[in-house]
Design a protein around this motif. Structure first.
Motif, short mmCIF file in Angstrom:
data_model
loop_
_atom_site.label_atom_id
_atom_site.label_comp_id
_atom_site.label_asym_id
_atom_site.label_seq_id
_atom_site.Cartn_x
_atom_site.Cartn_y
_atom_site.Cartn_z
N ILE A 84 -4.52 -35.34 -18.59
CA ILE A 84 -3.18 -34.90 -18.99
C ILE A 84 -2.22 -34.98 -17.82
N LEU A 85 -2.65 -34.57 -16.64
CA LEU A 85 -1.77 -34.65 -15.47
C LEU A 85 -1.45 -36.10 -15.12
N ASP A 86 -2.41 -37.00 -15.25
CA ASP A 86 -2.15 -38.42 -15.00
C ASP A 86 -1.13 -38.98 -15.98
N ARG A 87 -1.23 -38.57 -17.22
CA ARG A 87 -0.29 -39.06 -18.24
C ARG A 87 1.10 -38.47 -18.06
N SER A 88 1.27 -37.51 -17.15
CA SER A 88 2.57 -36.88 -16.89
C SER A 88 3.34 -37.55 -15.76
N ILE A 89 2.95 -38.71 -15.32
CA ILE A 89 3.59 -39.36 -14.18
C ILE A 89 5.08 -39.62 -14.43
N GLY A 90 5.48 -39.74 -15.69
CA GLY A 90 6.87 -39.97 -16.03
C GLY A 90 7.79 -38.79 -15.75
N LEU A 91 7.24 -37.69 -15.22
CA LEU A 91 8.07 -36.56 -14.79
C LEU A 91 9.02 -36.98 -13.68
#
Length: 162
Positions: A84-91
């Motif tokens: 989940i944290l990896d998929r949040s890179i677009g932050l």
């Protein structure tokens, strides 16, 4: 808005949901980040993978308080939470800026208040040091002004912490 990312089983779901606006279950039913960077370039803050994490950047980006509940695995997040944290890179954006006297990616959603990491399970002193440093670095990279890390031997005492 308060968001909780948790790898705990359904037994703790009601407790966690009562303490947040959005709860994301790290249950392993999500695709891994492919590293395509489309969430940076083609579709800002939106993953091209069509699953429940497609809007994860926007959800986490709106969180003034983000709580991550994870089992300790060698001084790091559990694989399901890490997905989940990896998929949040677009932050963040692909552009860089100076923050905290270091180069970091520009924040897409601006600064937020608190990243809280609650770690449960057996953990050595060295793993605690590693986890503490990693949580502080994650807070800086995600744009959180404050970070807090809490270590629990057993998730059964989570009720006193959340």
């Amino acid at each position: 808005m308060t968001v909780i990312i948790s790898d705990l089983d359904k037994l703790y779901e009601d407790l966690l949901q009562a303490n947040c606006d959005v709860m994301i279950c790290a249950d392993g039913k999500y695709a891994l980040c492919r590293g395509c960077f489309n969430c940076w370039t083609k579709h800002p803050a939106e993953c091209f993978i069509k699953d429940n994490l497609q809007q994860i950047c926007r959800t986490v980006g709106k969180a003034d308080v983000l709580t991550v509940v994870t089992e300790n695995l060698y001084g790091s997040y559990s694989p399901n939470v890490k997905t989940i944290l990896d998929r949040s890179i677009g932050l963040s954006t692909p552009f860089s800026t100076w923050r905290g006297r270091q180069m970091h990616h520009t924040l897409r959603y601006g600064k937020r208040n608190l990243l809280r990491v609650i770690v449960y399970g057996d953990i050595t002193v060295q793993e605690k040091e590693t986890f503490t440093l990693m949580a502080k670095r994650n807070a800086l990279n995600y744009g959180y002004v404050n970070s807090e890390i809490i270590f629990l031997e057993n998730p059964a005492v989570l009720e006193n912490v959340v």
